[in-house]
Motif scaffolding. Sequence first.
Motif, mmCIF file in Angstrom:
data_model
loop_
_atom_site.group_PDB
_atom_site.id
_atom_site.type_symbol
_atom_site.label_atom_id
_atom_site.label_comp_id
_atom_site.label_asym_id
_atom_site.label_seq_id
_atom_site.Cartn_x
_atom_site.Cartn_y
_atom_site.Cartn_z
ATOM 1 N N LEU A 98 0.832 -1.202 0.000
ATOM 2 C CA LEU A 98 0.000 0.000 0.000
ATOM 3 C C LEU A 98 0.866 1.251 0.000
ATOM 4 O O LEU A 98 2.039 1.221 0.387
ATOM 5 C CB LEU A 98 -0.932 -0.014 1.216
ATOM 6 C CG LEU A 98 -1.851 -1.235 1.326
ATOM 7 C CD1 LEU A 98 -2.735 -1.130 2.564
ATOM 8 C CD2 LEU A 98 -2.703 -1.395 0.078
ATOM 9 N N SER A 99 0.272 2.370 -0.394
ATOM 10 C CA SER A 99 1.042 3.611 -0.533
ATOM 11 C C SER A 99 1.197 4.369 0.787
ATOM 12 O O SER A 99 1.986 5.311 0.871
ATOM 13 C CB SER A 99 0.362 4.529 -1.563
ATOM 14 O OG SER A 99 -0.966 4.853 -1.158
ATOM 15 N N HIS A 100 0.441 3.992 1.827
ATOM 16 C CA HIS A 100 0.514 4.715 3.103
ATOM 17 C C HIS A 100 1.936 4.618 3.676
ATOM 18 O O HIS A 100 2.572 3.556 3.656
ATOM 19 C CB HIS A 100 -0.480 4.126 4.098
ATOM 20 C CG HIS A 100 -0.914 5.090 5.158
ATOM 21 N ND1 HIS A 100 -0.044 5.633 6.088
ATOM 22 C CD2 HIS A 100 -2.139 5.631 5.433
ATOM 23 C CE1 HIS A 100 -0.710 6.452 6.882
ATOM 24 N NE2 HIS A 100 -1.983 6.467 6.512
ATOM 25 N N ARG A 101 2.436 5.725 4.213
ATOM 26 C CA ARG A 101 3.779 5.747 4.767
ATOM 27 C C ARG A 101 3.890 4.896 6.032
ATOM 28 O O ARG A 101 4.970 4.405 6.371
ATOM 29 C CB ARG A 101 4.193 7.189 5.075
ATOM 30 C CG ARG A 101 5.624 7.304 5.567
ATOM 31 C CD ARG A 101 5.981 8.723 5.940
ATOM 32 N NE ARG A 101 7.321 8.792 6.503
ATOM 33 C CZ ARG A 101 7.844 9.861 7.076
ATOM 34 N NH1 ARG A 101 7.133 10.975 7.163
ATOM 35 N NH2 ARG A 101 9.067 9.842 7.559
ATOM 36 N N TYR A 102 2.767 4.729 6.728
ATOM 37 C CA TYR A 102 2.789 4.011 8.005
ATOM 38 C C TYR A 102 1.967 2.726 7.920
ATOM 39 O O TYR A 102 1.182 2.518 6.988
ATOM 40 C CB TYR A 102 2.227 4.896 9.122
ATOM 41 C CG TYR A 102 3.060 6.126 9.402
ATOM 42 C CD1 TYR A 102 4.132 6.079 10.293
ATOM 43 C CD2 TYR A 102 2.775 7.330 8.761
ATOM 44 C CE1 TYR A 102 4.897 7.206 10.549
ATOM 45 C CE2 TYR A 102 3.539 8.472 9.006
ATOM 46 C CZ TYR A 102 4.595 8.398 9.892
ATOM 47 O OH TYR A 102 5.369 9.511 10.141
ATOM 48 N N GLU A 103 2.141 1.872 8.927
ATOM 49 C CA GLU A 103 1.277 0.712 9.101
ATOM 50 C C GLU A 103 0.961 0.572 10.584
ATOM 51 O O GLU A 103 1.663 1.121 11.447
ATOM 52 C CB GLU A 103 1.925 -0.550 8.563
ATOM 53 C CG GLU A 103 3.243 -0.926 9.182
ATOM 54 C CD GLU A 103 3.873 -2.128 8.496
ATOM 55 O OE1 GLU A 103 4.153 -3.117 9.207
ATOM 56 O OE2 GLU A 103 4.089 -2.079 7.271
ATOM 57 N N LEU A 104 -0.114 -0.164 10.880
ATOM 58 C CA LEU A 104 -0.592 -0.319 12.247
ATOM 59 C C LEU A 104 -0.158 -1.655 12.834
ATOM 60 O O LEU A 104 -0.054 -2.660 12.112
ATOM 61 C CB LEU A 104 -2.117 -0.241 12.278
ATOM 62 C CG LEU A 104 -2.761 1.119 11.983
ATOM 63 C CD1 LEU A 104 -4.245 0.940 11.693
ATOM 64 C CD2 LEU A 104 -2.546 2.061 13.159
ATOM 65 N N THR A 105 0.058 -1.665 14.144
ATOM 66 C CA THR A 105 0.268 -2.925 14.863
ATOM 67 C C THR A 105 -0.659 -2.953 16.076
ATOM 68 O O THR A 105 -0.860 -1.933 16.743
ATOM 69 C CB THR A 105 1.732 -3.076 15.323
ATOM 70 O OG1 THR A 105 2.070 -2.008 16.212
ATOM 71 C CG2 THR A 105 2.683 -3.084 14.145
ATOM 72 N N PHE A 106 -1.243 -4.117 16.359
ATOM 73 C CA PHE A 106 -2.150 -4.299 17.486
ATOM 74 C C PHE A 106 -1.692 -5.488 18.319
ATOM 75 O O PHE A 106 -1.280 -6.521 17.774
ATOM 76 C CB PHE A 106 -3.578 -4.541 17.009
ATOM 77 C CG PHE A 106 -4.213 -3.368 16.316
ATOM 78 C CD1 PHE A 106 -4.772 -2.330 17.049
ATOM 79 C CD2 PHE A 106 -4.258 -3.302 14.925
ATOM 80 C CE1 PHE A 106 -5.361 -1.253 16.418
ATOM 81 C CE2 PHE A 106 -4.855 -2.222 14.287
ATOM 82 C CZ PHE A 106 -5.399 -1.192 15.039
#
Length: 452
Positions: A98-106
Amino acid sequence: MAMVPSAFFPIADLSNYTKGWTIRARVTSKSGLRTFQSKNNEGGKVFSVELLDCEGGEIKASLFNNAVDNFGELLQVGKCFTFSRGNLKVANRNYSTLSHRYELTFDRDAAVTEVNDDSNIDTMKLHICDLRSVQAKILPANVDLCGVVVSFKASHAFTSKDGKDLVKREIVLADDSCSSMEVTLWSDRAEKEDKEFEGNPVMVIKSVIVKVWGNGRKGSLLETCALLISPSIPEAAKVRQWWSQGGSYQTLTALSDDAFVGGKAPVGKSACLSDIRVASEQATISEEVFSVVCRLAIVQTKKQGEEQPLYYMACMELKDGNKLPCSRRVDSSGFCAVCSRSGRVAPRFNLRCKFSDCEDSTWLTTFHEAAKGALSMEASELKDLEKNREAMEAAIRHSYFQQPLRITIRAKPDNYNGESRTNVTCVDARPVVLREHGRFLLKEISDMIAAS
């Protein structure tokens, strides 16, 4: 299901500076569960999902350990959820498409709640790229594809070098740019029953990683990416119509050098355009095929001040025996004299093109398949512009002296009004594979140095 709050934070605006956020999103893809060993030698588990919100923002989210236990079964592709109490980190481009600069962690603190379906959130965000355009992309590239499955191999289970049990399946996709490319499917996508791939279904594949393989290009579908079979979207309908109206009988340009489908360029003797000029002046020449690297310089759109036809309408009815389209010219009413009937028709190029290389230039009659490759456009695209001749010619000029082409030229003896002559035509044109051509030039230089 929980009530949906009235406002949510846009995914596109998430960053390390965002605090106390809650997002509402649809799960568009989900990976399988993976186990790992942490640095302190403790066992862990993780799976990931891709999320899409109503503003079109996309982000990857990875759920670890406690979050896997709490939400592994809950999170299903296609459903909508709210997410909060996760962490943001810079996306790892090796694993995120994906193009988003960030990613999430849970993990243990994660809060995930299923909510009612939100019709404002698309099922999936797609940026379909036709296969001809893939040929010009800088690699590695990430693309969304929509194409017809023209062939496939059986699924194959094997053990990787690091001891992992893997399953893969190779398919060949083709689209209405008359190009094809091999794509490798993995895991559960590869294990689908053969009948899912039979009958030339249309597939949409999101986030295919395209890399150099041999002398061509191949795609690979990552675990978190999405695959849709026979989807109801306009792009799929367009490809399906192309295939059913003659595309299944057209010669395909294969981007993958060893793809198990027809469409490779004819093999010819390496030459330059000055060699072609000499060949054209030899009336007694036997039939020869040449391969020349050059650029498109001019297309003859006028002759002695009069506009020249650039295409003709051809019969697309299938011939008995070989099941190929007739391709003969039809009259103004669409009647084909060869088939003795009116039926399906389509425009086909018949151009006079001037090609140039570092030594010479020459005019060549350029037939349909070669003209498509030289212009990087379909005859139907040109026909759509016929009411505006200026726009039509501008579209053609856009292809002049652009990417280098490898053209295949056929020279064969002919007879015209009782006089022997050589008929020289361009029968194929496609973009040069720069890496391959670079190696060829380096070898030429090495041979010249060795001979000096």
